[in-house]
Scaffold this motif. Structure first.
Motif, PDB file in Angstrom:
ATOM      1  N   LEU A   1       0.822  -1.210   0.000  1.00  0.00           N
ATOM      2  CA  LEU A   1       0.000   0.000   0.000  1.00  0.00           C
ATOM      3  C   LEU A   1       0.857   1.262   0.000  1.00  0.00           C
ATOM      4  O   LEU A   1       0.514   2.261  -0.634  1.00  0.00           O
ATOM      5  N   LYS A   2       1.980   1.209   0.711  1.00  0.00           N
ATOM      6  CA  LYS A   2       2.851   2.391   0.819  1.00  0.00           C
ATOM      7  C   LYS A   2       4.010   2.345  -0.173  1.00  0.00           C
ATOM      8  O   LYS A   2       4.828   3.269  -0.222  1.00  0.00           O
TER       9      LYS A   2
ATOM     10  N   VAL B   1       2.327  -3.703  10.967  1.00  0.00           N
ATOM     11  CA  VAL B   1       1.531  -2.786  10.149  1.00  0.00           C
ATOM     12  C   VAL B   1       1.622  -1.367  10.702  1.00  0.00           C
ATOM     13  O   VAL B   1       1.874  -0.405   9.970  1.00  0.00           O
ATOM     14  N   SER B   2       1.427  -1.231  11.994  1.00  0.00           N
ATOM     15  CA  SER B   2       1.459   0.093  12.634  1.00  0.00           C
ATOM     16  C   SER B   2       2.837   0.732  12.498  1.00  0.00           C
ATOM     17  O   SER B   2       2.956   1.924  12.183  1.00  0.00           O
TER      18      SER B   2
ATOM     19  N   ASP C   1       6.999   6.871   8.252  1.00  0.00           N
ATOM     20  CA  ASP C   1       7.274   8.112   7.513  1.00  0.00           C
ATOM     21  C   ASP C   1       6.419   9.285   8.006  1.00  0.00           C
ATOM     22  O   ASP C   1       6.410  10.356   7.409  1.00  0.00           O
ATOM     23  N   ARG C   2       5.691   9.048   9.093  1.00  0.00           N
ATOM     24  CA  ARG C   2       4.814  10.060   9.707  1.00  0.00           C
ATOM     25  C   ARG C   2       3.699  10.517   8.767  1.00  0.00           C
ATOM     26  O   ARG C   2       3.142  11.601   8.938  1.00  0.00           O
TER      27      ARG C   2
END
Length: 215
Positions: free
Chosen positions: A21-22, A66-67, A73-74
Motif C-alpha cells: 500500500l505504501k 503494520v502500525s 514516515d509520519r
C-alpha cells in the motif's frame, strides 16, 4: 527490511499489505513450515510474520508490524474509521473458515512446504487440532454454501473497491487476507462488489491471489 513469512498465512498477508500500500520495498523470506530454528533465533519462538528492521532488530505480531511501517514516515495511510459490522462478519466466518481452508492449504504448492518434511509437519499439526482433513473435505459443499451466503452479506457492507469503508483502515488489513485465502477454494461465488474489492486490494497491496492453484 526483511519480512519472514509463510505464503499461506493470513497474518503474514496483513503485514505484507502495508508495504504494498505504501510502496515500501521489503525482502520477503519464506520460511519452511518445520523450520523452528530461524524464528527462534530472531524472536525466541516459532511464529510468523517477523519483521527484521534496518538495524537488525526484529518485531513479531502482524498488526504491530503494520502500525510500525504505516507510521514510520509520519504519513499514515490507515486513518479511516472501522465498521463493527466488518468485525462481526469476520468473527462469524472464523467459526468454520479453517475447516474449509486447511485441507486445501496442506495440499497446495506453497514455498513453505518445499520439502516433504515441512508439508508433513504442517499436516500433522493442523490435523491434531482440526481433525482429519479427509473428513473435513467431505463437508466442503456445506462450508462453501455457508461462505457463499456470507459473502452476499459482506457485499452490502463494501463502500468502495479501494477501501471497504471508503477510506483505508484496519478493516482492510483484516478483511483482504481472508478473501485472498478464499481464492484458494474452487466453487466460491463472489458478488460483484466483493470481487471488485478483492481484485483491487490485490493490485494495491501487490499481493497475488491464489486462484491459479484453487482446489
Amino acid at each position: 527490511m526483511k519480512l519472514f513469512i509463510y505464503d499461506h498465512c493470513p497474518f503474514c498477508v496483513k503485514a505484507r499489505m502495508i508495504f504494498g500500500l505504501k510502496n515500501v520495498p521489503v525482502e520477503l523470506v519464506v520460511m519452511l513450515s518445520d523450520d523452528e530454528e530461524t524464528p527462534k533465533k530472531l524472536i525466541g519462538q516459532k511464529m510468523a510474520p517477523i519483521l527484521m528492521k534496518e538495524d537488525g532488530s526484529c518485531m513479531p505480531e502482524s498488526l504491530d508490524i503494520v502500525s510500525y511501517v504505516d507510521k514510520k514516515d509520519r504519513e499514515p495511510l490507515l486513518i479511516g474509521k472501522t465498521n463493527p459490522a466488518i468485525t462481526d462478519w469476520l468473527r462469524h466466518i472464523n467459526g468454520y473458515l479453517n475447516k474449509l481452508l486447511l485441507p486445501r492449504i496442506a495440499a497446495a504448492p506453497f514455498a513453505e512446504f518445499a520439502t516433504p518434511e515441512a508439508r508433513s509437519n504442517f499436516h500433522h499439526k493442523k490435523e491434531a487440532n482440526m481433525g482429519s482433513f479427509d473428513e473435513l473435505k467431505l463437508h466442503s459443499e456445506g462450508f462453501i454454501k455457508n461462505i457463499n451466503d456470507d459473502l452476499r452479506k459482506l457485499d452490502k457492507l463494501i463502500v468502495k473497491p479501494n477501501a471497504v469503508n471508503g477510506e483505508l483502515s484496519l478493516d482492510d488489513i483484516n478483511l483482504f487476507p481472508v478473501l485472498r485465502s478464499l481464492s484458494l477454494v474452487a466453487g466460491v461465488e463472489y458478488p460483484s462488489r466483493v470481487a471488485d474489492y478483492r481484485d483491487n486490494m490485490a493490485k494495491q497491496t501487490q499481493i497475488n491471489l491464489l486462484s491459479s492453484i484453487a482446489a
